[in-house]
Design an enzyme around this catalytic site. Structure first.
Site, PDB file in Angstrom:
ATOM      1  N   ILE A 172       0.687  -1.047  -0.276  1.00 25.48           N
ATOM      2  CA  ILE A 172       0.021  -0.204  -0.179  1.00 25.48           C
ATOM      3  C   ILE A 172       0.701   0.886  -0.185  1.00 25.48           C
ATOM      4  CG2 ILE A 172      -2.202   1.044   1.125  1.00 25.48           C
ATOM      5  CD1 ILE A 172      -2.529  -1.378   2.330  1.00 25.48           C
ATOM      6  N   PRO A 173       1.577   1.408  -1.549  1.00 25.76           N
ATOM      7  CA  PRO A 173       2.417   2.717  -1.182  1.00 25.76           C
ATOM      8  C   PRO A 173       1.241   3.971  -0.867  1.00 25.76           C
ATOM      9  CG  PRO A 173       2.753   1.504  -3.607  1.00 25.76           C
ATOM     10  CD  PRO A 173       1.621   0.293  -2.626  1.00 25.76           C
ATOM     11  N   HIS A 174       2.027   4.984  -0.597  1.00 23.30           N
ATOM     12  CA  HIS A 174       1.085   6.111  -0.539  1.00 23.30           C
ATOM     13  C   HIS A 174       1.961   7.376  -0.107  1.00 23.30           C
ATOM     14  CE1 HIS A 174       1.613   4.275   3.449  1.00 23.30           C
ATOM     15  NE2 HIS A 174       1.758   5.430   3.917  1.00 23.30           N
ATOM     16  N   GLY A 175       1.456   8.260  -0.011  1.00 17.57           N
ATOM     17  CA  GLY A 175       2.077   9.451  -0.117  1.00 17.57           C
ATOM     18  C   GLY A 175       1.033  11.044   0.093  1.00 17.57           C
ATOM     19  N   MET A 235      -2.171   4.995  -2.579  1.00 18.19           N
ATOM     20  CA  MET A 235      -2.834   6.281  -2.569  1.00 18.19           C
ATOM     21  C   MET A 235      -1.960   7.188  -2.259  1.00 18.19           C
ATOM     22  SD  MET A 235      -5.486   6.054   0.724  1.00 18.19           S
ATOM     23  CE  MET A 235      -3.723   5.995   2.386  1.00 18.19           C
TER      24      MET A 235
END
Length: 161
Positions: A65-68, A103
């Site tokens: 779940i990479p997010h920034g 996300m």
């Protein structure tokens, strides 16, 4: 309605996209956000890479779940990517991933960001849900799984990774 179905659309579900690295995933998602939301691709890729440099967003069991955080973004956006072959993502179980939920959140989103991450973790901790995602044929079938997932259903709150 669950929180995830509010930030994901059929157009942001990429099924069986032949991407071989985490950077390729970030690049692909950056292209999508640049094209559909007029976000700077470099900013998207940089935000995702920066978060990843603090520690892997790989959860294990084939999921990441990479997010920034994106300055100026007005609403949280999600993209689900399923690759035909698993890719290395430094997940805690050491296994590569093939289900990636990316996300992007507004710079100041804190509580809502944490609620979304919590719901994603709950969703992906369910073995049956993960299996259905792997078997879903196409973006619409995949979207239907996300849309119909109920965070309060007893049978969908399985801790079984």
């Amino acid at each position: 309605m669950n929180l995830i179905s509010q930030i994901l659309t059929v157009n942001r579900i990429l099924v069986d996209v032949p991407l071989a690295t985490r950077d390729a995933v970030f690049d692909c998602v950056g292209d999508l956000f640049a094209r559909d939301y007029n976000l700077a691709k470099k900013q998207v890729v940089s935000a995702l890479a920066q978060r990843e440099s603090m520690g892997s967003t790989g959860l294990g069991q084939g999921v990441a779940i990479p997010h920034g955080r994106i300055k100026g973004l007005k609403q949280t956006l999600g993209v689900f990517v399923r690759t035909p072959a698993p890719i290395e993502f430094a997940a805690p179980d050491g296994a590569p991933v093939n289900m990636i939920f990316v996300m992007l959140v507004p710079e100041q989103a804190n509580e809502s960001h944490l609620r979304l991450l919590s719901e994603l973790a709950q969703m992906f901790s369910n073995r049956a849900f993960r299996e259905r995602l792997c078997e879903a044929e196409g973006a619409e079938a995949t979207w239907s799984l996300f849309e119909s997932w109920n965070p309060n259903a007893t049978n969908e709150r399985s801790p079984s990774l």
